[in-house]
Structure formats: C-alpha cells, structure tokens
Design a protein around this motif. Structure first.
Motif, mmCIF file in Angstrom:
data_model
loop_
_atom_site.group_PDB
_atom_site.id
_atom_site.type_symbol
_atom_site.label_atom_id
_atom_site.label_comp_id
_atom_site.label_asym_id
_atom_site.label_seq_id
_atom_site.Cartn_x
_atom_site.Cartn_y
_atom_site.Cartn_z
ATOM 1 N N LEU A 420 -1.611 -31.752 38.624
ATOM 2 C CA LEU A 420 -1.855 -31.601 37.189
ATOM 3 C C LEU A 420 -3.107 -32.364 36.734
ATOM 4 O O LEU A 420 -3.924 -31.850 35.974
ATOM 5 N N GLU A 421 -3.268 -33.605 37.268
ATOM 6 C CA GLU A 421 -4.432 -34.389 36.803
ATOM 7 C C GLU A 421 -5.763 -33.844 37.331
ATOM 8 O O GLU A 421 -6.822 -34.236 36.869
ATOM 9 N N LYS A 422 -5.672 -32.905 38.298
ATOM 10 C CA LYS A 422 -6.928 -32.335 38.830
ATOM 11 C C LYS A 422 -7.257 -30.987 38.169
ATOM 12 O O LYS A 422 -8.290 -30.388 38.468
ATOM 13 N N ALA A 423 -6.366 -30.537 37.265
ATOM 14 C CA ALA A 423 -6.510 -29.181 36.713
ATOM 15 C C ALA A 423 -7.861 -28.963 36.032
ATOM 16 O O ALA A 423 -8.549 -27.969 36.304
ATOM 17 N N VAL A 424 -8.267 -29.922 35.174
ATOM 18 C CA VAL A 424 -9.509 -29.730 34.419
ATOM 19 C C VAL A 424 -10.701 -29.662 35.379
ATOM 20 O O VAL A 424 -11.543 -28.768 35.284
ATOM 21 N N ARG A 425 -10.742 -30.607 36.337
ATOM 22 C CA ARG A 425 -11.871 -30.643 37.265
ATOM 23 C C ARG A 425 -11.934 -29.361 38.102
ATOM 24 O O ARG A 425 -12.989 -28.800 38.339
#
Ligand code: AMP
Length: 433
Positions: A420-425
């Motif tokens: 989830l924390e890598k979604a934007v990147r």
C-alpha cells in the motif's frame, strides 16, 4: 408534465453549468495571455459602485443610465449600482490610487460580470460577462490601433472568422457641438418619421439617434450629415493616424460614418467588432451579425470624474456573445482531462484507508477518480471504465488487512499486488512510461 420548480432564475440571468465552464476558461486564458503580452495588468474593482459615478461617467442621457441600471439603496441610505460597464469604476480607482504618478500609460484589464436591465432576448442578458481593457495616459493614435488589434487577436486566437471591424471618429468638444447642431436641424425637419425613443433623443442628444435600429429611423439616418465631413483639424489628424496604423498592421476595417456608440464619454475614435454569419434556408440566404466588442477613446472622462486631464482609450468584449459565435462556428474547446487513475474500495476499513491514500495522490499531484459513497465493486469498475482510467486501484477487506493494494491495468486487464505504501510511487512510475 414536470412541475415548475418553486424558484427559478431571475429574468435575463443565466447559470453557467459545468459543461459551459470550459468555454469561459478558454476565453479567460486567451484574454489574459494576450493582455499580459501587451503589458496589461489585472485590476478588480467592486461590482457595486456609487450610482452617481455612472450618472456622471456613463452619462445621464445614455440608455444605460436612463433605463438599464440595477440600483439599490443600502441600509445606510446610500445609492449603489451594479456595474453596467467597467470603465467608470476603473477610472475611479485610477484617480483614487493616484495612478497618474505611475509610469504612463497605465494599461489595465478586468474580467467579470456586468449588469444591465435590458429586454432579454437571444444574446442579450441582464447579467453577462465582459473582458475589458483600458489604456490610461496616452493620446497617440497608435494606442487606439493597438487596442483594436488586441481584441481582434483574441477573437482570431479563439478561431473566429468573419470578423468585421467598424470604425468612426465622433470628434471632440471642438467639433462635435457644431455637428450636433447640424444633426439636430436635419432630424427636426424629419421628426414625424422618427420612433418615439428618437424623438426623445432629439431633445437630449441627437447623436444617439444614429444608433437606432428601427427601420424607419434607419431610412432617415442614411441621408443624415456625416461627422467625418465636420471633424476639426486635430480629430481629423488623429483619425487618419489610427487608420494608417491599422493599414500598417494589415487589420481589415470598414468605415462606418454613423457608428456613435451608446455612451457619453467617447471622443475621437469609436469602434466595434462584429461577427457575421449567413444561413441558407431553402432558396433564401439570411445574414446576421452580432457585436462582440465595442470601445473607443475617452479623453474627457478622467477630468470629468475629478482627476487630472488625462487621455485614454479602451474597449470591452462580451463573453457570452463570443461563446455563441464559437458555437455557431463549431469551435472545439478541449474537455477537462479525466483522471488517469481510479480508486475502488470495498468494506469499511478499505474506505478509511482509501481516504488517506487519496490524500497521498493529491500531494503527488496525480489526479484520481473515486466514488467512495458506492459499495458495489461492479458499479465502481464501471465508473473507472467510463472515465477512461488507465489504472484502477482495488482495495478490499483482504488487502486492507495485509497492507497491500491491487493495481489493474485497464487496457491489458493484468493485475499486480503491491504494498500500500508503494502505491503512489508505482503509479507515478507507470504513468511516466
Ligand atoms: P457595450 O459596452 O455596450 O459596447 O458592450 C460591449 C460588448 O458587450 C458588446 O459588444 C456585446 O458583445 C456585449 N454585450 C453588451 N450588452 C450585452 C447584453 N445585454 N448581453 C450580452 N452581451 C452584451
């Protein structure tokens, strides 16, 4: 039959619905870009001004002041008027802020609503929008030509063709009084052939008769003396100068010896820009024309409103009229771009996490579509399809618990699971490809 809503638009006013906004945005962008190029600075003045400002500035004998002002009395007993035009307010501001001490000329532009209590009809509203230009502190004829050129450039940039610039000189207080006398005598001998309004105008200001659209008045106007034959040396010289500058920049124009404009403060140059169309129905061709821009020189106004003797020139473009012209010419305006990503969620926990994730995308300046109010995944995917999203992010109960998210490529249908924390990147990376 559907019931009439309890509350409706006031007569002559109109809503600018979301679908219509793109035209306004496009016109504002073109106007501002071109105005900036020519060194204009933006000014916003209040929509309400002292009623006396318009009575003095626009002029007591004008239709605008006599019939078209929306005036209200404040609780304190002052009379204020919704601006029927920009110029008097801008000049008030010029004087009040001591702009005569700034480097001259002061070039100002404004965009916004204006209000006139008119008889509403196609293209004629009681609240409409104008783009307005003023060049204050310059007497040279080159500026008159430049103002006309700027409006013409704007209309061309908006892809409008069949534009006709009409121009005239209406003299100044040296030569106009004599011409007015000539006109007065001419129309007095034909008073019986004039409409009721023109008979009133004959007493107040015979020049205004030249503006009348009534056919019976038009017949008399066509034989009337022309001001161009009675200009003083200075006005004649100035007018020749304007025309020479227009010739130099190859801007086509038509001389219209009866163009007088409806406002009192004009001196020397008066101009309008029309949009002409022809329509063929069976074996008949009908022509119509709409005024898109009007303006001119107003060398006496600043002094009249209490400032120093300062020469100026300006003009105003009617935005609704320009939009109507763009529509008849089928000028395409780009739609707002849809977001490239859609965020679909399922379940309460996923909804909460989605709200947070959406903020991360906003900070990364990536447009994301969503429909957080919906619970059905099918409905959300349908929406993602409709907006043409390249990627859909799917966040369900399982992913929320695991701290992951599914990225679905909407073209290939391929799905990947990422943290989830890598979604934007990850989305950033894919959109750059
Ligand atoms: P004016 O200040 O009357 O010369 O108006 C300048 C421009 O504003 C005109 O050329 C029109 O394009 C537009 N305009 C004037 N009156 C109206 C109106 N009642 N409704 C819509 N546009 C208008």
């Amino acid at each position: 039959m559907s019931k009439k809503p309890k509350f409706q638009l006031p007569t002559g006013m109109h809503d600018i619905l979301p679908e219509e906004q793109k035209y306004f945005q496009k016109i504002y962008d073109v106007c501002e870009t071109i105005a900036n190029f020519y060194g204009f600075k933006k000014i916003d003045t209040p929509i309400l001004e002292d009623t006396a400002l318009y009575e003095k500035g626009t002029g007591l004998t004008t239709d605008v002041v006599q019939k078209q002002m929306f005036t209200l009395r404040t609780k304190g007993g002052d009379y204020l008027t919704l601006r029927p035009e920009f110029t008097p307010g801008v000049i008030r501001s010029y004087i009040e802020h001591g702009m005569q001490t700034w480097s001259q000329p002061v070039k100002l532009y404004s965009i916004g609503p204006v209000f006139r209590y008119e008889h509403p009809q196609a293209g004629r509203y009681r609240q409409f929008h104008q783009f307005n230009l003023e060049v204050i502190g310059e007497s040279n004829a080159v500026i008159d030509a430049e103002v006309i050129q700027i409006f013409y450039n704007i209309l061309q940039e908006l892809k409008l063709k069949n534009l006709v610039v009409e121009i005239n000189s209406i003299g100044d207080n040296q030569c106009r009084p004599y011409y007015k006398k000539l006109l007065m005598n001419y129309f007095k001998s034909r008073e019986g052939a004039l409409c009721a309004d023109c008979r009133r105008r004959l007493k107040e200001n015979p020049l205004r008769i030249l503006d009348c659209k009534e056919e019976k008045c038009q017949r008399e106007i066509r034989q009337a003396p022309q001001i161009i034959d009675h200009l003083c040396e200075e006005c004649h010289h100035h007018f020749r100068g304007v025309l020479e500058f227009l010739d130099e920049i190859e801007l086509p124009y038509r001389l219209n010896p009866y163009l007088v404009r409806g406002l009192d403060y004009y001196t020397k140059t008066a101009f309008e820009i029309f949009f002409e169309t022809s329509q063929k129905t069976e074996n008949k061709e009908t022509f119509s024309r709409d005024a898109l821009v009007g303006g001119g020189r107003y060398d006496g106004l600043i002094k009249l409103l209490g400032g120093e003797d300062t020469k100026a020139v300006g003009g105003a473009m009617g935005i609704e009229r320009v939009i109507a012209a763009m529509k008849t010419k089928e000028v395409k305006v780009q739609k707002a771009v849809n977001p490239p990503v859609f965020l679909a969620q399922l379940g309460t926990m996923a909804k909460r996490k989605s709200l947070k994730l959406l903020e991360e995308f906003r900070r990364a300046r990536i447009q994301v579509g969503e429909s957080f109010g919906r619970d059905s995944l099918k409905a959300q995917l349908k929406m993602a399809d409709r907006i043409g999203a390249k990627y859909t992010l799917l966040l369900g109960q399982k992913e929320s618990l695991e701290g992951t998210i599914i990225i679905r490529d909407m073209i290939t249908g391929k799905q990947d699971i990422v943290k989830l924390e890598k979604a934007v990147r990850e989305i950033e990376k894919r959109l750059k490809r």
